[in-house]
Each structure stands twice: as structure tokens, then as C-alpha cells.
Design an enzyme around this catalytic site. Structure first.
Site, PDB file in Angstrom:
ATOM      1  N   HIS A  72      37.493  29.511 -52.290  1.00 41.22           N
ATOM      2  CA  HIS A  72      36.282  29.884 -53.030  1.00 41.22           C
ATOM      3  C   HIS A  72      36.202  31.390 -53.134  1.00 41.22           C
ATOM      4  CE1 HIS A  72      33.818  25.990 -52.051  1.00 41.22           C
ATOM      5  NE2 HIS A  72      34.962  25.745 -52.661  1.00 41.22           N
ATOM      6  N   TYR A 205      23.396  28.117 -50.451  1.00 38.57           N
ATOM      7  CA  TYR A 205      22.441  28.413 -49.387  1.00 38.57           C
ATOM      8  C   TYR A 205      21.064  28.437 -50.041  1.00 38.57           C
ATOM      9  CZ  TYR A 205      26.210  29.942 -46.227  1.00 38.57           C
ATOM     10  OH  TYR A 205      27.317  30.001 -45.417  1.00 38.57           O
ATOM     11  N   PRO A 297      25.015  29.336 -37.124  1.00 38.44           N
ATOM     12  CA  PRO A 297      26.026  28.987 -38.121  1.00 38.44           C
ATOM     13  C   PRO A 297      25.783  29.532 -39.536  1.00 38.44           C
ATOM     14  CG  PRO A 297      24.704  27.068 -37.543  1.00 38.44           C
ATOM     15  CD  PRO A 297      24.308  28.157 -36.601  1.00 38.44           C
ATOM     16  N   LYS A 301      30.513  32.169 -39.039  1.00 42.19           N
ATOM     17  CA  LYS A 301      31.367  33.152 -38.374  1.00 42.19           C
ATOM     18  C   LYS A 301      31.997  32.734 -37.049  1.00 42.19           C
ATOM     19  CE  LYS A 301      31.121  36.393 -41.347  1.00 42.19           C
ATOM     20  NZ  LYS A 301      32.239  36.323 -42.275  1.00 42.19           N
ATOM     21  N   TYR A 389      30.678  38.400 -45.557  1.00 40.01           N
ATOM     22  CA  TYR A 389      30.987  36.966 -45.623  1.00 40.01           C
ATOM     23  C   TYR A 389      32.499  36.711 -45.652  1.00 40.01           C
ATOM     24  CZ  TYR A 389      29.813  32.094 -46.338  1.00 40.01           C
ATOM     25  OH  TYR A 389      29.648  30.743 -46.156  1.00 40.01           O
TER      26      TYR A 389
HETATM   27  P1  RFL Z   1      35.505  25.772 -28.723  1.00 35.05           P
HETATM   28  O1  RFL Z   1      35.940  25.314 -30.070  1.00 35.05           O
HETATM   29  O2  RFL Z   1      34.224  25.276 -28.199  1.00 35.05           O
HETATM   30  O3  RFL Z   1      36.693  25.379 -27.723  1.00 35.05           O
HETATM   31  C1  RFL Z   1      36.531  25.412 -26.337  1.00 35.05           C
HETATM   32  C2  RFL Z   1      37.438  24.361 -25.727  1.00 35.05           C
HETATM   33  O4  RFL Z   1      37.358  24.436 -24.321  1.00 35.05           O
HETATM   34  C3  RFL Z   1      37.257  23.130 -23.784  1.00 35.05           C
HETATM   35  N1  RFL Z   1      36.628  23.207 -22.458  1.00 35.05           N
HETATM   36  C4  RFL Z   1      37.307  23.141 -21.313  1.00 35.05           C
HETATM   37  N2  RFL Z   1      38.615  22.972 -21.064  1.00 35.05           N
HETATM   38  C5  RFL Z   1      39.005  22.952 -19.769  1.00 35.05           C
HETATM   39  N3  RFL Z   1      38.132  23.060 -18.733  1.00 35.05           N
HETATM   40  C6  RFL Z   1      36.823  23.229 -18.925  1.00 35.05           C
HETATM   41  N4  RFL Z   1      35.983  23.339 -17.912  1.00 35.05           N
HETATM   42  C7  RFL Z   1      36.355  23.275 -20.272  1.00 35.05           C
HETATM   43  N5  RFL Z   1      35.133  23.434 -20.845  1.00 35.05           N
HETATM   44  C8  RFL Z   1      35.318  23.390 -22.159  1.00 35.05           C
HETATM   45  C9  RFL Z   1      36.439  22.379 -24.819  1.00 35.05           C
HETATM   46  O5  RFL Z   1      36.632  20.966 -24.722  1.00 35.05           O
HETATM   47  C10 RFL Z   1      37.022  22.961 -26.109  1.00 35.05           C
HETATM   48  O6  RFL Z   1      38.125  22.229 -26.569  1.00 35.05           O
HETATM   49  O7  RFL Z   1      35.475  27.373 -28.613  1.00 35.05           O
HETATM   50  P2  RFL Z   1      36.325  28.496 -29.385  1.00 35.05           P
HETATM   51  O8  RFL Z   1      37.774  28.206 -29.312  1.00 35.05           O
HETATM   52  O9  RFL Z   1      35.799  29.771 -28.888  1.00 35.05           O
HETATM   53  O10 RFL Z   1      35.922  28.318 -30.926  1.00 35.05           O
HETATM   54  C11 RFL Z   1      34.629  28.559 -31.391  1.00 35.05           C
HETATM   55  C12 RFL Z   1      34.294  27.645 -32.563  1.00 35.05           C
HETATM   56  O11 RFL Z   1      34.575  26.311 -32.225  1.00 35.05           O
HETATM   57  C13 RFL Z   1      32.823  27.782 -32.994  1.00 35.05           C
HETATM   58  O12 RFL Z   1      32.410  29.119 -32.947  1.00 35.05           O
HETATM   59  C14 RFL Z   1      32.593  27.248 -34.432  1.00 35.05           C
HETATM   60  O13 RFL Z   1      32.751  25.865 -34.488  1.00 35.05           O
HETATM   61  C15 RFL Z   1      31.201  27.614 -34.906  1.00 35.05           C
HETATM   62  N6  RFL Z   1      30.887  27.103 -36.253  1.00 35.05           N
HETATM   63  C16 RFL Z   1      31.392  27.712 -37.384  1.00 35.05           C
HETATM   64  N7  RFL Z   1      32.246  28.747 -37.279  1.00 35.05           N
HETATM   65  C17 RFL Z   1      32.801  29.284 -38.403  1.00 35.05           C
HETATM   66  O14 RFL Z   1      33.574  30.243 -38.290  1.00 35.05           O
HETATM   67  N8  RFL Z   1      32.545  28.815 -39.662  1.00 35.05           N
HETATM   68  C18 RFL Z   1      31.689  27.778 -39.847  1.00 35.05           C
HETATM   69  O15 RFL Z   1      31.515  27.334 -40.994  1.00 35.05           O
HETATM   70  C19 RFL Z   1      31.051  27.214 -38.696  1.00 35.05           C
HETATM   71  N9  RFL Z   1      30.204  26.183 -38.824  1.00 35.05           N
HETATM   72  C20 RFL Z   1      30.070  25.990 -36.396  1.00 35.05           C
HETATM   73  C21 RFL Z   1      29.738  25.550 -37.716  1.00 35.05           C
HETATM   74  C22 RFL Z   1      29.623  25.271 -35.300  1.00 35.05           C
HETATM   75  C23 RFL Z   1      28.826  24.171 -35.488  1.00 35.05           C
HETATM   76  N10 RFL Z   1      28.440  23.484 -34.324  1.00 35.05           N
HETATM   77  C24 RFL Z   1      28.590  22.097 -34.159  1.00 35.05           C
HETATM   78  C25 RFL Z   1      28.162  24.227 -33.128  1.00 35.05           C
HETATM   79  C26 RFL Z   1      28.940  24.457 -37.917  1.00 35.05           C
HETATM   80  C27 RFL Z   1      28.447  23.776 -36.804  1.00 35.05           C
HETATM   81  C28 RFL Z   1      27.544  22.626 -37.075  1.00 35.05           C
HETATM   82  C1  PHB Z   2      30.189  24.039 -43.052  1.00 41.24           C
HETATM   83  O1  PHB Z   2      30.809  23.719 -44.093  1.00 41.24           O
HETATM   84  O2  PHB Z   2      30.172  23.325 -42.055  1.00 41.24           O
HETATM   85  C2  PHB Z   2      29.438  25.312 -43.042  1.00 41.24           C
HETATM   86  C3  PHB Z   2      29.466  26.138 -44.126  1.00 41.24           C
HETATM   87  C4  PHB Z   2      28.746  27.331 -44.102  1.00 41.24           C
HETATM   88  C5  PHB Z   2      28.005  27.661 -43.000  1.00 41.24           C
HETATM   89  C6  PHB Z   2      27.970  26.834 -41.887  1.00 41.24           C
HETATM   90  C7  PHB Z   2      28.683  25.637 -41.897  1.00 41.24           C
HETATM   91  O3  PHB Z   2      27.291  28.821 -42.994  1.00 41.24           O
END
Ligand code: RFL
Ligand code: PHB
Length: 395
Positions: A72, A205, A297, A301, A389
Site C-alpha cells: 500500500h 482510520y 496499536p 508500530k 507511518y
Molecule cells: P511477542 O510477539 O510477544 O513474542 C514474545 C515471545 O516470547 C514468548 N514467551 C516466552 N518464551 C519463553 N519463556 C517465557 N517465560 C516466555 N514468555 C513469553 C511468547 O510466547 C512469544 O512467542 O514479542 P516481540 O517479539 O517483541 O514482538 C512484538 C509484536 O508481537 C507486537 O508488538 C505486535 O504484535 C503489536 N501489534 C502490531 N505491531 C505492528 O507493528 N503493526 C501492527 O499492525 C500491529 N497490530 C499489534 C497489532 C498487536 C495486537 N495485539 C493483539 C496486542 C494488533 C493487535 C491487535
Molecule cells: C491490522 O491490520 O491488524 C492493523 C492495522 C493497522 C493498525 C493496527 C492493526 O494501526
């Protein structure tokens, strides 16, 4: 067992770090509490910054992303029933984002690690770390865990705490070392995945008097949609019908646009928080990604910031093992935090501008609309949004 860098957590931070180290000839072992299937199916982020995309390509895990990801070159801001396009390509000199689910990135990384004989130990229990507080070369940080019921130890030169916001690495640092900076928002997101073709080519958004809404997607067949809700929202009260009705209301326009519905295949509520701990290192322990900072979120980022951290860390380990230089490792936290705080600011700003706040009055509502009007009508303001962004420079 022994390795050079012991990595706790097989999320984006841990797996990208492990792969970057491998490419520099540095050995690592990844210790993960969950199963491979769980990590590869966990529904989370979807937006990859240009810099993240470039890095994944560069390290040889971009092939499927290139084929299946949706590129995009802009996003839409919708308010007062009208849609305003922010043109990233034009405002950032050709940069963009790729929509590709986080769990697909994880699948590609796990596959690449295992194909190069990388070690990822899934399903481990009772993980703890010790002897990481000292920086002397004789210190031997150790990760303790149980695998299939058997107690094991992994001795390393360094530990990378990539275990997310509920991990054990950060809480293992002695009291008094870290400072926590935090803001909790009085709202959350109710997110759904629906078997429905996305109703818009690019993300929308939406600011609405009933609350924020976001239209995103995962593929040409699957939509991802979010609604601002209460932090303690009970999903039982949200029938599919009610979710669609609310999405129709908040995303409505006067432009003849229509929201396409489809069966809802996943529902969840995500809390919203901004947090940073400083410093992001202690002795021979380095924390990265969600273990060190959380962003709401709205700016998309979290994953991107996790990747940016481990890029800095991998380079510092590379220098250390190649020439014994320790200055990059010593500067790790400082280097990362400069970018982390700018990304925090952007995520907070997007969140503040687009959500309905409790205790807000008519003045605040008008002010938010004026801000959206400004952001979408001033080139300088649109460019600020666009450059953040698509992602600020890595270092
Ligand atoms: P993670 O992905 O949470 O991975 C951590 C891993 O550690 C494991 N763990 C353990 N392993 C061993 N021993 C323990 N004691 C442990 N405790 C935990 C876990 O099982 C896991 O596998 O962290 P990491 O690698 O720092 O990555 C961060 C991202 O996952 C997170 O920031 C994003 O998902 C946030 N996020 C988004 N980020 C974006 O860049 N773009 C997005 O569009 C975006 N949308 C989102 C999001 C997060 C969301 N939620 C559900 C929080 C949308 C949502 C809804
Ligand atoms: C997503 O597609 O999950 C998503 C997209 C944009 C955001 C957060 C989550 O700002």
C-alpha cells in the site's frame, strides 16, 4: 548446552535476531514457552514498515511476503462522513507499507531458522535466567528451563530477552535498576477477522462520535476490522450482528461507499497501553521488542519497533564477536531509545487524535476534528504522518 547468544522468546524480535546472528556466523538458541503451532497461528499485527520489509527481504525471508503481501502506498483518514487519502508515495519519496500478517512472518522465519539448522526449542516450561548481572568476560549467563519434564541449562555469553510484555527477562532484573514510563488508555479495541473482501483498497482510520473504527485486511478475501470499546468489554455482549451494525455506523460516509460483510471467524479485545523501560540492558542481558516497550496499536508500530531493536542488537553483537569492540553493546539501550521514544510519540498522537476520550467535552471534539482537518489539508502535516507511518530511519 552452550551457545553464544541465548534468546528467550520466538516472536518477531527473537526470531529476527537469531536469523541476523546466524548470517554473521554467531550461534544462538531460541527458547519458547509456546508450541510452534501456537506461535504460527497467533493473530496479531498486519502492517510492515518499508524498513521491516527491506530487512526481511535482505535476510532471505521475503519471498512469500513479496508474493502474498499487499503493498500500500497510503492510508485513509475518515471523519465527518468524508474520506481523506494520505499519499505515502508522493509524501515520502516512494515509500510504502506491506500488509502481511505477523503470524505469516513468524512462519517464514521459523522455516528459515530450521532450514539453516537453527535451534528453536518450543514448548519449554519454567524458564528462568541467572548470572547475567555482571559484564566481566568470566560471567556466564544461564537460561534454566524444563523440556519434556527434564530440567535443562543453556549457558551463554549473552542473553537476549525477547519474551514480550508478559515475559520473565525484564522482571528478573533487580529492583531499582529500571525506570518504567507508562500510560494506560481508558479504552480498548474489539478486533475481528471476517471472510469478506476488504471494502477499501487501503486502510481506513475513522474518527466518529461513537468511537474509533479501523478497516484493515489480511488478503483479498479476509478483512480485519477494529472498534474502540471499553477496556473490560464483554465479548458475549457483542453478537456478530451488533459488531457489523456498529462498524456500519462508525465507517458511514456521504460518498456512496459500502462496507462488505462476511462471516466473522475470530474476535478479541486488546487493551491499549504505552510503556517504556529504561535502560534496555543490564549486565549481559539485553531486552528487545515488547519486553522493553509497548505501543498502542493505532500507529501499527509494535512489530516494526521489535525488529528495529534487534537490528541494533545484532550489529552490536557482530562487532563484539568480530573485533572485541564493546562500545556498540554498551550503547544499545541509548541507540534504541532515541527511536523508541519517537515511535511512542507517534503512536500516542495517532491514538489521541482518533479516539473518543471519557470526560471529553464538545470543545475537545471540535479540536480533534480541527486536527484531522489540518492533518489532511496541510502538506506539512500529512508528510509528518506519512514519514512516521512508513517508518523513521533505522538508526
Ligand atoms: P511477542 O510477539 O510477544 O513474542 C514474545 C515471545 O516470547 C514468548 N514467551 C516466552 N518464551 C519463553 N519463556 C517465557 N517465560 C516466555 N514468555 C513469553 C511468547 O510466547 C512469544 O512467542 O514479542 P516481540 O517479539 O517483541 O514482538 C512484538 C509484536 O508481537 C507486537 O508488538 C505486535 O504484535 C503489536 N501489534 C502490531 N505491531 C505492528 O507493528 N503493526 C501492527 O499492525 C500491529 N497490530 C499489534 C497489532 C498487536 C495486537 N495485539 C493483539 C496486542 C494488533 C493487535 C491487535
Ligand atoms: C491490522 O491490520 O491488524 C492493523 C492495522 C493497522 C493498525 C493496527 C492493526 O494501526
Amino acid at each position: 548446552m552452550r551457545t553464544q547468544v541465548g534468546i528467550v522468546g520466538a516472536g518477531p524480535a527473537g526470531l529476527v535476531l537469531s536469523h541476523l546472528l546466524h548470517r554473521q556466523g554467531i550461534e544462538s538458541v531460541v527458547i519458547e514457552a509456546r508450541s510452534r503451532e501456537y506461535c504460527e497461528e497467533r493473530v496479531r499485527a498486519g502492517v510492515l514498515e518499508q524498513g521491516t520489509v527491506d530487512l526481511l527481504e535482505e535476510i532471505g525471508v521475503g519471498e512469500r511476503m513479496r508474493r502474498e503481501g499487499l503493498t500500500h502506498y497510503g492510508v485513509n483518514l475518515r471523519f465527518s462522513g468524508r474520506t481523506h487519502h494520505i499519499d505515502f508515495r508522493e509524501l515520502t519519496g516512494g515509500r510504502g507499507i506491506v500488509i502481511y500478517a505477523q503470524h505469516e512472518v513468524i512462519k517464514d522465519l521459523v522455516k528459515a531458522r530450521l532450514a539453516s539448522k537453527g535451534q528453536i526449542l518450543f514448548d519449554v516450561e519454567d524458564v528462568s535466567i541467572r548470572d547475567f548481572g555482571e559484564t566481566k568476560s568470566s560471567a556466564k549467563p544461564t537460561i534454566l528451563f524444563r523440556k519434556e519434564g527434564e530440567a535443562q541449562q543453556l549457558t551463554c555469553d549473552f542473553i537476549a530477552g525477547c519474551d514480550g510484555s508478559h515475559g520473565i527477562c525484564r522482571p528478573s532484573i533487580p529492583d531499582g535498576v529500571l525506570t518504567l514510563f507508562e500510560r494506560v488508555y481508558p479504552f480498548a479495541w474489539l478486533g475481528i477477522l471476517a471472510e469478506a473482501p476488504p471494502s477499501s483498497e487501503e486502510l481506513i482510520y475513522a474518527y466518529h462520535e461513537r468511537g474509533f473504527a479501523l478497516l484493515s485486511m489480511r488478503s483479498p478475501q479476509i478483512s480485519r476490522l477494529y472498534l474502540q470499546c471499553k477496556p473490560d468489554e464483554n465479548l458475549v455482549e457483542w453478537s456478530d450482528e451488533r459488531i457489523w451494525e456498529e462498524l456500519h455506523t462508525r465507517l458511514a460516509t456521504t460518498e456512496g461507499w459500502r462496507l462488505i460483510e462476511g462471516p466473522i471467524i475470530q474476535k478479541g479485545v486488546t487493551g491499549m497501553r504505552s510503556s517504556v523501560v529504561e535502560p534496555m540492558q543490564y549486565g549481559k542481558l539485553f531486552i528487545a521488542g515488547d519486553a522493553a516497550h509497548i505501543v498502542p496499536p493505532t500507529g501499527a508500530k509494535g512489530l516494526n519497533l521489535a525488529v528495529a531493536d534487534v537490528r541494533v542488537l545484532a550489529r552490536a553483537f557482530g562487532e563484539y564477536y568480530a573485533s572485541g569492540r564493546q562500545d556498540l553493546l554498551e550503547a544499545y539501550s541509548k541507540t534504541c531509545l532515541r527511536r523508541v521514544w519517537k515511535v511512542q510519540r507517534f503512536s500516542w498522537w495517532m491514538t489521541s487524535m482518533l479516539h473518543l476520550w471519557e470526560n471529553e467535552n464538545a470543545f475537545d471534539h471540535r479540536r480533534q476534528l480541527a486536527e484531522l482537518d489540518y492533518v489532511t489539508s496541510s502538506r506539512a502535516a500529512s508528510q509528518t504522518l506519512a514519514e512516521n507511518y512508513v517508518g523513521l530511519p533505522m538508526e
